[in-house]
Design a protein around this motif. Structure first.
Motif, short mmCIF file in Angstrom:
data_model
loop_
_atom_site.label_atom_id
_atom_site.label_comp_id
_atom_site.label_asym_id
_atom_site.label_seq_id
_atom_site.Cartn_x
_atom_site.Cartn_y
_atom_site.Cartn_z
N PRO A 122 0.75 -1.14 -0.25
CA PRO A 122 0.05 -0.02 -0.05
C PRO A 122 0.91 1.30 0.09
N GLY A 123 2.07 1.15 0.64
CA GLY A 123 3.09 2.37 0.68
C GLY A 123 4.18 2.42 -0.67
N ARG A 124 3.43 1.83 -1.81
CA ARG A 124 4.41 1.72 -2.84
C ARG A 124 5.06 2.82 -3.03
N ASN A 125 6.46 2.90 -3.49
CA ASN A 125 6.91 4.24 -3.84
C ASN A 125 7.96 4.02 -4.81
N LEU A 126 7.88 4.31 -6.13
CA LEU A 126 8.93 4.05 -6.96
C LEU A 126 10.21 4.76 -7.01
N GLU A 127 9.93 5.99 -6.37
CA GLU A 127 11.29 6.79 -6.20
C GLU A 127 12.23 6.38 -5.26
N LEU A 152 15.80 -3.95 -11.92
CA LEU A 152 14.49 -3.20 -11.36
C LEU A 152 14.55 -1.72 -11.25
N ALA A 153 15.67 -0.94 -11.09
CA ALA A 153 15.65 0.29 -11.39
C ALA A 153 15.13 0.90 -12.39
N GLY A 154 15.63 0.22 -13.53
CA GLY A 154 15.16 0.68 -15.03
C GLY A 154 13.66 0.32 -15.24
N LEU A 160 7.42 5.03 -14.68
CA LEU A 160 7.30 6.59 -14.44
C LEU A 160 7.32 7.20 -15.96
N LEU A 161 7.51 6.44 -16.85
CA LEU A 161 7.62 6.96 -18.23
C LEU A 161 8.92 7.60 -18.51
N GLU A 162 9.92 7.75 -17.79
CA GLU A 162 11.24 8.26 -18.14
C GLU A 162 11.86 7.26 -18.67
N TRP A 163 11.78 7.39 -19.92
CA TRP A 163 12.31 6.56 -20.79
C TRP A 163 14.00 6.50 -21.05
N ARG A 195 12.30 2.81 -28.55
CA ARG A 195 11.35 2.82 -29.32
C ARG A 195 10.26 3.82 -28.71
N SER A 196 10.17 3.74 -27.40
CA SER A 196 9.15 4.67 -26.80
C SER A 196 9.40 6.25 -26.97
N GLN A 197 10.76 6.46 -27.08
CA GLN A 197 10.96 7.86 -27.24
C GLN A 197 11.04 8.20 -28.85
N LYS A 198 10.76 7.20 -29.74
CA LYS A 198 10.58 7.42 -31.08
C LYS A 198 12.07 7.51 -31.62
N LYS A 199 13.09 6.78 -30.95
CA LYS A 199 14.41 6.75 -31.31
C LYS A 199 14.54 5.39 -32.04
N TYR A 200 13.97 5.53 -33.41
CA TYR A 200 13.76 4.08 -33.95
C TYR A 200 15.00 3.38 -34.35
N SER A 201 15.93 4.59 -34.76
CA SER A 201 17.33 4.10 -35.27
C SER A 201 18.05 3.08 -34.09
#
Length: 327
Positions: A122-127, A152-154, A160-163, A195-201
């Motif tokens: 219940p106290g989940r905290n990704l930071e 796991l950090a990744g 958090l969508l911090e790609w 890919r999520s950042q559209k850095k396709y290459s």
């Protein structure tokens, strides 16, 4: 004076063993093996799922033999006991109390980070999870837990969508722990992060490493997943012919193990060839998809039949369309 304890062998029932351990502790409290005996008592209650009693017994090791490595083991087991009863904050606190010089220190801190990451907490905290994992890697870079903590950090950064931060972590795993099992996963996730950042290459480069490494280096399911992601990314970047060829590899790899995936891949390959303007190649590939359907449709489950029929109808329509164009 310290006296040697001889551990009982073939004690029979566990409760008889427990009584023997208690007598040993009472008779030889100053023995060098006394902390190990007390640990066994705590483990007995842990195995019986009597976690509060287990915590009490493990605590005795810390109070009576606090400077021993066994005391760190007891502290670690206290954390595991709290975790079993869902006392997440107490479990984290217990894991963080494991002596920094203990051989269990890195594992305990990794477990603490995982509790912050745990979706059931219940106290989940990704930071907090990220901070705990990265502190572990900084303090114990040679630990077996270090690449696990980085992965796991990744994953936390991904959620958090911090790609880019996720990509940096996965690249760190590849740079510092390339021979670990986590490095294989990091290679795939690196592609996802780009890919999520559209850095396709960059994503294509990451997925290609897995394709080229093949099943000699990576699990077969990971290779197939990477091939699919590579094909999708090639399409997103406008490299349709290369995408079609990649989808065809998946089609042939999966036919025996998962014909539905093979059918999907064949249809996507044909679509990609059509976008590349390779109409004859697209027509032949749609025809291949139709043949796959005819080969396997009699053996598919009722639950899957709808998917098979829809793909067949789509492929047949496209085939007929291209047949008229190429005649």
């Amino acid at each position: 004076n310290k006296r040697k304890i001889i551990f009982p062998i073939n004690l029979g029932e566990e409760k008889k063993a427990l009584e023997t351990y208690r007598r040993l502790i009472k008779s030889y409290p100053l023995s060098t093996l006394a902390p190990d005996v007390q640990i066994h008592i705590g483990r007995f209650y842990f195995s019986e799922k009597n976690y509060s009693r287990a915590i009490s017994e493990f605590q005795k090791v810390i109070e009576q033999y606090g400077r021993s490595e066994t005391a760190s083991l007891a502290q670690y087991h206290i954390g595991k006991s709290y975790l079993e009863i869902g006392s997440f904050r107490q479990a984290i606190a217990a894991f963080q109390k494991v002596a920094p010089e203990s051989e269990l220190a890195a594992t305990a801190r990794c477990d603490a980070g995982h509790i912050w990451y745990n979706k059931n907490n219940p106290g989940r905290n990704l930071e907090n999870a990220i901070k705990t994992f990265l502190d572990l890697v900084k303090k114990y870079p040679r630990s077996n837990d270090a690449p696990r903590a980085l992965l796991l950090a990744g994953n936390c950064y991904q959620e958090l969508l911090e790609w880019q931060k996720a990509a940096d972590i996965y690249q760190q795993i590849l740079n510092q722990y390339n021979n670990s099992e986590q490095a294989k996963i990091a290679q795939l996730l690196l592609g996802h992060a780009y890919r999520s950042q559209k850095k396709y290459s960059s994503a294509i480069t990451a997925y290609t490493v897995i394709r080229d490494g093949g099943t000699d280096r990576y699990p077969v399911e990971m290779v197939i997943d990477a091939e699919l992601r590579l094909a999708e990314t090639l399409t997103l970047s406008g490299q349709y012919y290369e995408s079609g060829s990649t989808y065809l590899r998946v089609r042939h790899l999966r036919e025996q193990h998962n014909p539905l995936t093979a059918l999907h891949a064949a249809v996507r390959a044909a679509d990609a060839y059509a976008k590349a303007g390779k109409n004859f190649l697209a027509k032949d590939t749609y025809e291949d998809a139709i043949n796959l359907y005819q080969t396997y449709i009699s053996s598919v489950t009722p639950k899957q039949k709808k998917d098979w029929d829809q793909l067949h109808q789509y492929a047949d329509g496209k085939y007929q369309e291209l047949l008229r164009k190429t005649q």
